[in-house]
Design a protein around this motif. Structure first.
Motif, PDB file in Angstrom:
ATOM      1  N   THR A 209     -55.584  19.481  -2.563  1.00 62.31           N
ATOM      2  CA  THR A 209     -56.537  19.464  -3.660  1.00 62.31           C
ATOM      3  C   THR A 209     -55.530  19.614  -4.890  1.00 62.31           C
ATOM      4  N   GLY A 210     -55.895  19.558  -6.046  1.00 60.44           N
ATOM      5  CA  GLY A 210     -55.160  19.857  -7.485  1.00 60.44           C
ATOM      6  C   GLY A 210     -55.670  18.920  -8.471  1.00 60.44           C
ATOM      7  N   THR A 211     -54.760  18.857  -9.567  1.00 62.70           N
ATOM      8  CA  THR A 211     -55.294  18.227 -10.734  1.00 62.70           C
ATOM      9  C   THR A 211     -53.842  17.656 -11.248  1.00 62.70           C
ATOM     10  N   TYR A 212     -53.962  16.483 -12.029  1.00 57.98           N
ATOM     11  CA  TYR A 212     -52.777  15.929 -12.697  1.00 57.98           C
ATOM     12  C   TYR A 212     -53.067  15.852 -14.236  1.00 57.98           C
ATOM     13  N   ASN A 213     -51.947  16.206 -15.011  1.00 56.88           N
ATOM     14  CA  ASN A 213     -52.461  16.235 -16.481  1.00 56.88           C
ATOM     15  C   ASN A 213     -51.329  15.167 -17.189  1.00 56.88           C
ATOM     16  N   THR A 214     -51.752  14.022 -17.684  1.00 59.47           N
ATOM     17  CA  THR A 214     -50.801  13.153 -18.277  1.00 59.47           C
ATOM     18  C   THR A 214     -50.361  13.856 -19.446  1.00 59.47           C
ATOM     19  N   ASN A 215     -50.858  14.584 -20.135  1.00 58.73           N
ATOM     20  CA  ASN A 215     -50.216  15.342 -21.327  1.00 58.73           C
ATOM     21  C   ASN A 215     -48.663  15.658 -21.153  1.00 58.73           C
ATOM     22  N   ASN A 216     -48.717  16.827 -20.044  1.00 54.60           N
ATOM     23  CA  ASN A 216     -47.478  17.367 -19.960  1.00 54.60           C
ATOM     24  C   ASN A 216     -47.050  16.678 -18.543  1.00 54.60           C
ATOM     25  N   ARG A 217     -47.496  15.874 -17.875  1.00 50.01           N
ATOM     26  CA  ARG A 217     -47.026  15.300 -16.672  1.00 50.01           C
ATOM     27  C   ARG A 217     -47.055  16.265 -15.610  1.00 50.01           C
ATOM     28  N   ASN A 218     -47.895  17.249 -15.314  1.00 46.89           N
ATOM     29  CA  ASN A 218     -47.948  18.414 -14.443  1.00 46.89           C
ATOM     30  C   ASN A 218     -48.705  18.232 -13.424  1.00 46.89           C
ATOM     31  N   LEU A 219     -48.299  18.203 -11.994  1.00 44.99           N
ATOM     32  CA  LEU A 219     -49.058  17.985 -10.919  1.00 44.99           C
ATOM     33  C   LEU A 219     -49.314  19.637 -10.619  1.00 44.99           C
ATOM     34  N   GLN A 220     -50.565  20.104 -10.375  1.00 47.32           N
ATOM     35  CA  GLN A 220     -50.660  21.197  -9.502  1.00 47.32           C
ATOM     36  C   GLN A 220     -51.488  20.759  -8.348  1.00 47.32           C
ATOM     37  N   TYR A 221     -51.087  21.633  -7.436  1.00 42.83           N
ATOM     38  CA  TYR A 221     -51.386  21.253  -5.966  1.00 42.83           C
ATOM     39  C   TYR A 221     -51.582  22.528  -5.110  1.00 42.83           C
ATOM     40  N   THR A 222     -52.408  22.290  -4.076  1.00 43.82           N
ATOM     41  CA  THR A 222     -52.406  23.396  -2.849  1.00 43.82           C
ATOM     42  C   THR A 222     -52.768  22.263  -1.769  1.00 43.82           C
ATOM     43  N   ILE A 223     -51.762  22.368  -0.776  1.00 43.17           N
ATOM     44  CA  ILE A 223     -51.837  21.810   0.511  1.00 43.17           C
ATOM     45  C   ILE A 223     -52.003  22.798   1.445  1.00 43.17           C
ATOM     46  N   ASN A 224     -53.153  22.587   2.221  1.00 47.67           N
ATOM     47  CA  ASN A 224     -53.373  23.374   3.652  1.00 47.67           C
ATOM     48  C   ASN A 224     -53.344  22.560   4.704  1.00 47.67           C
ATOM     49  N   TRP A 225     -52.876  23.314   5.881  1.00 48.21           N
ATOM     50  CA  TRP A 225     -52.654  22.691   7.315  1.00 48.21           C
ATOM     51  C   TRP A 225     -53.019  23.415   8.385  1.00 48.21           C
ATOM     52  N   THR A 226     -53.432  23.044   9.417  1.00 44.33           N
ATOM     53  CA  THR A 226     -53.891  23.948  10.474  1.00 44.33           C
ATOM     54  C   THR A 226     -53.522  23.028  11.729  1.00 44.33           C
ATOM     55  N   GLY A 227     -53.265  23.471  12.847  1.00 39.36           N
ATOM     56  CA  GLY A 227     -53.058  23.124  14.260  1.00 39.36           C
ATOM     57  C   GLY A 227     -51.673  22.499  14.552  1.00 39.36           C
ATOM     58  N   LEU A 228     -50.554  22.734  13.604  1.00 42.64           N
ATOM     59  CA  LEU A 228     -49.336  22.238  13.809  1.00 42.64           C
ATOM     60  C   LEU A 228     -48.648  22.786  15.193  1.00 42.64           C
ATOM     61  N   ALA A 229     -47.770  21.763  15.791  1.00 40.99           N
ATOM     62  CA  ALA A 229     -47.227  22.074  17.118  1.00 40.99           C
ATOM     63  C   ALA A 229     -46.227  23.386  16.939  1.00 40.99           C
ATOM     64  N   GLY A 230     -45.992  23.534  15.666  1.00 41.51           N
ATOM     65  CA  GLY A 230     -44.938  24.771  15.467  1.00 41.51           C
ATOM     66  C   GLY A 230     -45.030  25.317  13.684  1.00 41.51           C
ATOM     67  N   ALA A 231     -44.703  26.394  13.139  1.00 39.81           N
ATOM     68  CA  ALA A 231     -44.609  26.798  12.008  1.00 39.81           C
ATOM     69  C   ALA A 231     -43.981  25.643  11.046  1.00 39.81           C
ATOM     70  N   ALA A 232     -44.782  25.569  10.042  1.00 42.25           N
ATOM     71  CA  ALA A 232     -44.389  24.734   9.052  1.00 42.25           C
ATOM     72  C   ALA A 232     -42.985  25.142   8.276  1.00 42.25           C
TER      73      ALA A 232
END
Length: 162
Positions: free
Chosen positions: A63-86
């Motif tokens: 989830t996140g936002t992208y602002n075309t005025n300053n070309r800034n991408l703000q994000y949060t990536i969440n994961w669960t259930g990986l075979a090993g630590a990311a």
């Protein structure tokens, strides 16, 4: 009496001038930029989207936002259930939704909470070419670990106007 008549004219002219001044003012002076567009960024990742496909029950979301005025991408990536630590989270592009193509690594991002369940939160500034690819839906992210170095899960970024 003549002085009173001149005063009424002066008062009328002053009111008319003030009205024209107020009407002609730009009401959006406080806005950053009339051309600024903020987009919502979302998406979900699975092993089925990785090239080649990875059999896993792990999932992720962005989830996140992208602002075309300053070309800034703000994000949060969440994961669960990986075979090993990311140990690696990356943005790639260009590669279209539904394609089995792989793009070039655009950014390595810092992991905020490492583990088989975790997250990466931050912001990055894109180039003009990266912005074009992102807004065209041609960016994705991967979450990798020691077992799946190239990524156990992959998720396409979906960008839509807010």
């Amino acid at each position: 009496m003549k002085a009173l008549f001149v005063s009424k004219r002066a008062l009328l002219a002053l009111c008319l001038s003030a009205s024209l001044f107020v009407i002609s003012c730009d009401k959006d002076d406080d806005a950053i930029d009339d051309n600024t567009e903020v987009y919502a960024v979302s998406g979900s990742g699975t092993g089925a989207q990785v090239v080649p496909v990875v059999t896993t029950t792990a999932t992720s979301s962005i989830t996140g936002t992208y602002n075309t005025n300053n070309r800034n991408l703000q994000y949060t990536i969440n994961w669960t259930g990986l075979a090993g630590a990311a140990n690696a989270v990356r943005f790639y592009g260009p590669a279209a939704i539904g394609s089995n193509a792989t793009g070039d690594a655009q950014y390595n991002v810092s992991i905020t909470t490492a583990g088989i369940t975790g997250s990466a939160t931050g912001d990055i500034t894109l180039t003009a070419a990266q912005e074009t690819d992102l807004l065209s839906g041609n960016w994705y992210y991967t979450v990798g670990n020691a077992t799946y170095v190239a990524g156990e899960i992959r998720g396409q970024l979906v960008v839509s106007p807010q």
